[in-house]
Design a protein around this motif. Structure first.
Motif, PDB file in Angstrom:
ATOM      1  N   ALA A 238     -17.225 -39.576 -47.186  1.00 21.58           N
ATOM      2  CA  ALA A 238     -17.403 -38.819 -45.951  1.00 21.58           C
ATOM      3  C   ALA A 238     -18.256 -37.586 -46.228  1.00 21.58           C
ATOM      4  O   ALA A 238     -18.097 -36.922 -47.252  1.00 21.58           O
ATOM      5  N   ARG A 239     -19.149 -37.282 -45.292  1.00 21.52           N
ATOM      6  CA  ARG A 239     -19.995 -36.103 -45.430  1.00 21.52           C
ATOM      7  C   ARG A 239     -20.269 -35.517 -44.053  1.00 21.52           C
ATOM      8  O   ARG A 239     -20.169 -36.210 -43.028  1.00 21.52           O
ATOM      9  N   ALA A 240     -20.587 -34.256 -44.024  1.00 26.07           N
ATOM     10  CA  ALA A 240     -20.873 -33.560 -42.778  1.00 26.07           C
ATOM     11  C   ALA A 240     -22.372 -33.394 -42.609  1.00 26.07           C
ATOM     12  O   ALA A 240     -23.110 -33.200 -43.584  1.00 26.07           O
ATOM     13  N   VAL A 241     -22.837 -33.486 -41.350  1.00 26.01           N
ATOM     14  CA  VAL A 241     -24.259 -33.299 -41.048  1.00 26.01           C
ATOM     15  C   VAL A 241     -24.382 -32.423 -39.800  1.00 26.01           C
ATOM     16  O   VAL A 241     -23.530 -32.461 -38.914  1.00 26.01           O
ATOM     17  N   PRO A 242     -25.437 -31.625 -39.707  1.00 25.05           N
ATOM     18  CA  PRO A 242     -25.659 -30.819 -38.500  1.00 25.05           C
ATOM     19  C   PRO A 242     -25.991 -31.716 -37.307  1.00 25.05           C
ATOM     20  O   PRO A 242     -26.503 -32.833 -37.488  1.00 25.05           O
ATOM     21  N   MET A 243     -25.744 -31.235 -36.097  1.00 23.30           N
ATOM     22  CA  MET A 243     -26.009 -32.029 -34.900  1.00 23.30           C
ATOM     23  C   MET A 243     -27.484 -32.392 -34.773  1.00 23.30           C
ATOM     24  O   MET A 243     -27.829 -33.471 -34.262  1.00 23.30           O
ATOM     25  N   GLU A 244     -28.370 -31.517 -35.231  1.00 25.05           N
ATOM     26  CA  GLU A 244     -29.792 -31.805 -35.093  1.00 25.05           C
ATOM     27  C   GLU A 244     -30.243 -32.983 -35.966  1.00 25.05           C
ATOM     28  O   GLU A 244     -31.367 -33.490 -35.801  1.00 25.05           O
ATOM     29  N   GLU A 245     -29.385 -33.441 -36.873  1.00 21.73           N
ATOM     30  CA  GLU A 245     -29.734 -34.588 -37.721  1.00 21.73           C
ATOM     31  C   GLU A 245     -29.122 -35.895 -37.233  1.00 21.73           C
ATOM     32  O   GLU A 245     -29.213 -36.925 -37.907  1.00 21.73           O
ATOM     33  N   VAL A 246     -28.497 -35.875 -36.046  1.00 23.87           N
ATOM     34  CA  VAL A 246     -27.817 -37.069 -35.534  1.00 23.87           C
ATOM     35  C   VAL A 246     -28.780 -38.238 -35.370  1.00 23.87           C
ATOM     36  O   VAL A 246     -28.460 -39.378 -35.741  1.00 23.87           O
ATOM     37  N   ARG A 247     -29.937 -37.991 -34.820  1.00 20.92           N
ATOM     38  CA  ARG A 247     -30.870 -39.094 -34.577  1.00 20.92           C
ATOM     39  C   ARG A 247     -31.324 -39.739 -35.882  1.00 20.92           C
ATOM     40  O   ARG A 247     -31.509 -40.957 -35.954  1.00 20.92           O
ATOM     41  N   GLY A 248     -31.497 -38.949 -36.911  1.00 20.07           N
ATOM     42  CA  GLY A 248     -31.835 -39.535 -38.208  1.00 20.07           C
ATOM     43  C   GLY A 248     -30.689 -40.357 -38.779  1.00 20.07           C
ATOM     44  O   GLY A 248     -30.905 -41.438 -39.343  1.00 20.07           O
ATOM     45  N   GLU A 249     -29.447 -39.861 -38.643  1.00 16.86           N
ATOM     46  CA  GLU A 249     -28.281 -40.598 -39.127  1.00 16.86           C
ATOM     47  C   GLU A 249     -28.092 -41.901 -38.354  1.00 16.86           C
ATOM     48  O   GLU A 249     -27.585 -42.883 -38.889  1.00 16.86           O
ATOM     49  N   LEU A 250     -28.508 -41.890 -37.098  1.00 12.26           N
ATOM     50  CA  LEU A 250     -28.351 -43.082 -36.265  1.00 12.26           C
ATOM     51  C   LEU A 250     -29.110 -44.271 -36.832  1.00 12.26           C
ATOM     52  O   LEU A 250     -28.704 -45.428 -36.665  1.00 12.26           O
ATOM     53  N   ASN A 251     -30.195 -44.006 -37.544  1.00  9.66           N
ATOM     54  CA  ASN A 251     -31.006 -45.094 -38.109  1.00  9.66           C
ATOM     55  C   ASN A 251     -30.240 -45.911 -39.138  1.00  9.66           C
ATOM     56  O   ASN A 251     -30.567 -47.080 -39.375  1.00  9.66           O
ATOM     57  N   ASP A 252     -29.221 -45.315 -39.775  1.00 10.61           N
ATOM     58  CA  ASP A 252     -28.497 -46.008 -40.837  1.00 10.61           C
ATOM     59  C   ASP A 252     -27.088 -46.440 -40.415  1.00 10.61           C
ATOM     60  O   ASP A 252     -26.375 -47.076 -41.195  1.00 10.61           O
ATOM     61  N   ALA A 253     -26.674 -46.088 -39.221  1.00 12.87           N
ATOM     62  CA  ALA A 253     -25.285 -46.327 -38.813  1.00 12.87           C
ATOM     63  C   ALA A 253     -25.110 -47.717 -38.199  1.00 12.87           C
ATOM     64  O   ALA A 253     -25.919 -48.155 -37.374  1.00 12.87           O
ATOM     65  N   ASP A 254     -24.044 -48.404 -38.621  1.00 18.54           N
ATOM     66  CA  ASP A 254     -23.656 -49.666 -37.994  1.00 18.54           C
ATOM     67  C   ASP A 254     -22.698 -49.428 -36.826  1.00 18.54           C
ATOM     68  O   ASP A 254     -22.637 -50.229 -35.891  1.00 18.54           O
ATOM     69  N   LEU A 255     -21.938 -48.341 -36.922  1.00 20.11           N
ATOM     70  CA  LEU A 255     -20.940 -48.001 -35.912  1.00 20.11           C
ATOM     71  C   LEU A 255     -21.078 -46.529 -35.565  1.00 20.11           C
ATOM     72  O   LEU A 255     -21.121 -45.681 -36.458  1.00 20.11           O
ATOM     73  N   VAL A 256     -21.148 -46.230 -34.279  1.00 20.95           N
ATOM     74  CA  VAL A 256     -21.242 -44.848 -33.813  1.00 20.95           C
ATOM     75  C   VAL A 256     -20.080 -44.584 -32.853  1.00 20.95           C
ATOM     76  O   VAL A 256     -19.866 -45.340 -31.893  1.00 20.95           O
ATOM     77  N   ILE A 257     -19.338 -43.529 -33.138  1.00 21.01           N
ATOM     78  CA  ILE A 257     -18.255 -43.107 -32.243  1.00 21.01           C
ATOM     79  C   ILE A 257     -18.558 -41.682 -31.814  1.00 21.01           C
ATOM     80  O   ILE A 257     -18.772 -40.808 -32.653  1.00 21.01           O
ATOM     81  N   SER A 258     -18.567 -41.463 -30.495  1.00 20.41           N
ATOM     82  CA  SER A 258     -18.910 -40.135 -29.992  1.00 20.41           C
ATOM     83  C   SER A 258     -17.858 -39.648 -29.013  1.00 20.41           C
ATOM     84  O   SER A 258     -17.435 -40.381 -28.113  1.00 20.41           O
ATOM     85  N   CYS A 259     -17.422 -38.409 -29.213  1.00 20.76           N
ATOM     86  CA  CYS A 259     -16.496 -37.760 -28.280  1.00 20.76           C
ATOM     87  C   CYS A 259     -16.693 -36.255 -28.399  1.00 20.76           C
ATOM     88  O   CYS A 259     -16.068 -35.601 -29.224  1.00 20.76           O
ATOM     89  N   THR A 260     -17.588 -35.719 -27.587  1.00 20.03           N
ATOM     90  CA  THR A 260     -17.858 -34.295 -27.602  1.00 20.03           C
ATOM     91  C   THR A 260     -17.534 -33.711 -26.222  1.00 20.03           C
ATOM     92  O   THR A 260     -17.234 -34.433 -25.281  1.00 20.03           O
ATOM     93  N   GLY A 261     -17.657 -32.421 -26.126  1.00 16.49           N
ATOM     94  CA  GLY A 261     -17.468 -31.755 -24.837  1.00 16.49           C
ATOM     95  C   GLY A 261     -18.778 -31.455 -24.158  1.00 16.49           C
ATOM     96  O   GLY A 261     -18.826 -30.632 -23.231  1.00 16.49           O
ATOM     97  N   ALA A 262     -19.843 -32.121 -24.576  1.00 17.66           N
ATOM     98  CA  ALA A 262     -21.165 -31.864 -24.011  1.00 17.66           C
ATOM     99  C   ALA A 262     -21.209 -32.264 -22.537  1.00 17.66           C
ATOM    100  O   ALA A 262     -20.577 -33.236 -22.120  1.00 17.66           O
ATOM    101  N   THR A 263     -21.954 -31.523 -21.752  1.00 16.05           N
ATOM    102  CA  THR A 263     -22.081 -31.845 -20.332  1.00 16.05           C
ATOM    103  C   THR A 263     -23.228 -32.803 -20.068  1.00 16.05           C
ATOM    104  O   THR A 263     -23.309 -33.403 -18.993  1.00 16.05           O
ATOM    105  N   GLY A 264     -24.124 -32.968 -21.021  1.00 15.50           N
ATOM    106  CA  GLY A 264     -25.232 -33.915 -20.895  1.00 15.50           C
ATOM    107  C   GLY A 264     -25.124 -34.999 -21.948  1.00 15.50           C
ATOM    108  O   GLY A 264     -24.185 -35.042 -22.749  1.00 15.50           O
ATOM    109  N   LEU A 265     -26.094 -35.904 -21.966  1.00 18.15           N
ATOM    110  CA  LEU A 265     -26.086 -37.003 -22.925  1.00 18.15           C
ATOM    111  C   LEU A 265     -26.361 -36.494 -24.336  1.00 18.15           C
ATOM    112  O   LEU A 265     -27.227 -35.639 -24.550  1.00 18.15           O
ATOM    113  N   VAL A 266     -25.627 -37.041 -25.286  1.00 13.32           N
ATOM    114  CA  VAL A 266     -25.863 -36.738 -26.698  1.00 13.32           C
ATOM    115  C   VAL A 266     -26.860 -37.729 -27.279  1.00 13.32           C
ATOM    116  O   VAL A 266     -27.721 -37.377 -28.096  1.00 13.32           O
TER     117      VAL A 266
END
Length: 461
Positions: A238-266
């Motif tokens: 397990a490792r932590a990444v800043p939110m601005e790196e999410v799109r880069g991490e998405l390239n390697d992810a097989d499974l994405v789980i999202s639950c934030t309090g954002a009012t717009g799309l993540v």
């Protein structure tokens, strides 16, 4: 005064409305304060989750209360009253108690039987206590709801009737395969580090994913969650990444789980399409409003499960026997709560009566001292004790009986009759009630801990 609840949930409103109807912590505080400032309400509490907003109040007028609470929900929820009204439900007195107890047991949750709603009820009560908007009625109601929910989970198999949203969502993504087999070796991206995201991360770690990247706007929280996951003994990296790196991490992810309090799309459909090109990606969106663009379901190789699809899938979950058992518990507890509240209603009057009687005894003993000044201390004490015993015996049977009668349906009038018969000062009775209320508002949240049900992970009930 009478209990009233006005609200909306996934059962009464479409997801499109629920996504827009939300209450931040500040909005909840302002809603509670405005409710108490309104004429019909003397107590108020809010139960706000991703799938429900409910305003509870102790009101003196039903129709005025419904109108005022509905207006306040429209003002503070972000959805105008005209649009909100068709989706609002109203419960009053025993039906309001029945509703909250059912909610606490998971009967009204999107996935029947999930226990995370208990944490949200506990939060609602703590908020009302902190802001001093929850008095005797709502303190009693919410604390009893927590106990009823705990009882339902410990005495029945309601947990088997409906899993938590995380587990249920993973089962939907796995298309009938065992979640552990499906998840084994996958690389996961968890967006958000709140209670629901933490639960999701822990669940997939136990299921056997190989790697978890945790992204959060506050990086320190992501680092803390990654540290916990890495030291839990599951073998996950397990490792932590800043939110601005999410799109880069998405390239390697097989499974994405999202639950934030954002009012717009993540994550937009374009983000996912670019990352999923030529491979399969599973997405679990547990946020409300949604974090991931619903249009991603059109992208080849992408499977998404969100709150709306979970609601549809969970409707067919086997539950009949366990639900019936929980419903029986709820019915019994509603009856017991009503009887206890009716009995408690007369308690200040009984206390005021006994206070008046004690004053009469003290006055007569003082008068006796003036007429018989030669009494020694032993004689005076014996006479005083005798007079007190006579008064106590005369009051014992009627006060016990009036409490019994008051606890029965239709027994609310006995307090009024007692005050009238003994010519009790209404201000004295009111003073007793205020003293009790002061004690209640000093309750600490620690007194509400639930040990048998995990309420620390607060989900999307």
């Amino acid at each position: 005064m009478s209990l009233l609840v006005v609200g909306l949930s996934h059962r009464s409103a479409p997801v499109s409305v629920l996504e827009r109807a939300s209450l931040s912590a500040d909005a909840q505080a302002k809603l509670l304060q405005d409710t108490l400032a309104s004429e019909p309400a003397v107590e108020a509490a809010v139960l706000a989750t991703c799938n429900r907003i409910e305003l509870y109040a102790d009101v003196d007028k039903f129709h005025a209360g419904v109108a005022e609470l509905s207006t306040l929900l429209g003002q503070h929820s972000g959805v105008g009253l005209d649009e909100l009204t068709p989706y609002l439900y109203v419960h009053y007195e025993d039906r309001a108690v029945h509703h909250l107890f059912s909610v606490a047991c998971g009967l009204d949750s999107m996935v029947v039987g999930e226990g995370q709603i208990l944490g949200q009820i506990k939060d609602g009560l703590a908020r009302g206590q902190e802001l001093h908007t929850a008095g005797r009625l709502l303190n009693d109601l919410f604390q009893q709801a927590l106990r009823v929910g705990k009882r339902a989970h410990s005495e029945t198999g309601i947990d088997r009737a409906g899993q938590s949203l995380v587990t249920f969502g993973l089962q939907q993504l796995s298309d009938g395969a065992q979640v552990a087999d499906w998840a084994k070796g996958k690389r996961a991206l968890v967006i958000g580090a709140g209670s629901m995201s933490s639960l999701a991360a822990a669940t997939i770690a136990r299921a056997g994913v190989a790697e978890i990247a945790v992204a959060n706007r506050t990086l320190s929280r992501a680092e803390r969650l990654a540290e916990i996951l890495g030291s839990a003994g599951t073998g996950v990296v397990a490792r932590a990444v800043p939110m601005e790196e999410v799109r880069g991490e998405l390239n390697d992810a097989d499974l994405v789980i999202s639950c934030t309090g954002a009012t717009g799309l993540v994550l937009t459909a374009e983000d996912v399409a670019e990352a999923a090109e030529g491979r399969r990606v599973a997405l679990l969106d547990l946020a409300m409003p949604r974090d991931i663009d619903a249009a991603v379901h059109r992208i080849p190789g992408v499977r998404i499960v969100d709150i709306e699809s979970l609601a549809d899938a969970s409707a067919d979950a086997p539950m009949a026997a366990d639900v019936d058992a929980v419903r029986a518990i709820v019915s019994d507890e509603v009856a017991a709560f009503g009887a206890a509240q009716r009995a408690a209603h007369i308690t200040p009057t009984v206390v005021a009566l006994r206070t008046m009687a004690a004053g009469v005894v003290a006055g007569e003993i003082a008068r006796l001292d003036g007429r018989l000044p030669d009494l020694d201390d032993k004689q005076r004490a014996e006479i005083t004790q005798t007079v007190r015993r006579v008064v106590d015996k005369l009051l014992h049977a009627p006060t016990v009986r009036v409490k019994q009668l008051a606890s029965e349906p239709g027994g609310a009038g006995y307090a009024d009759a007692l005050r009238e018969l003994f010519d009790l000062d209404p201000q004295t009775v009111a003073a007793v009630s205020r003293a009790d209320l002061t004690e209640l508002t000093d309750l600490k949240t620690a007194d509400l801990m639930i040990t048998d049900v995990d309420v620390k992970n607060r989900g999307q009930a």
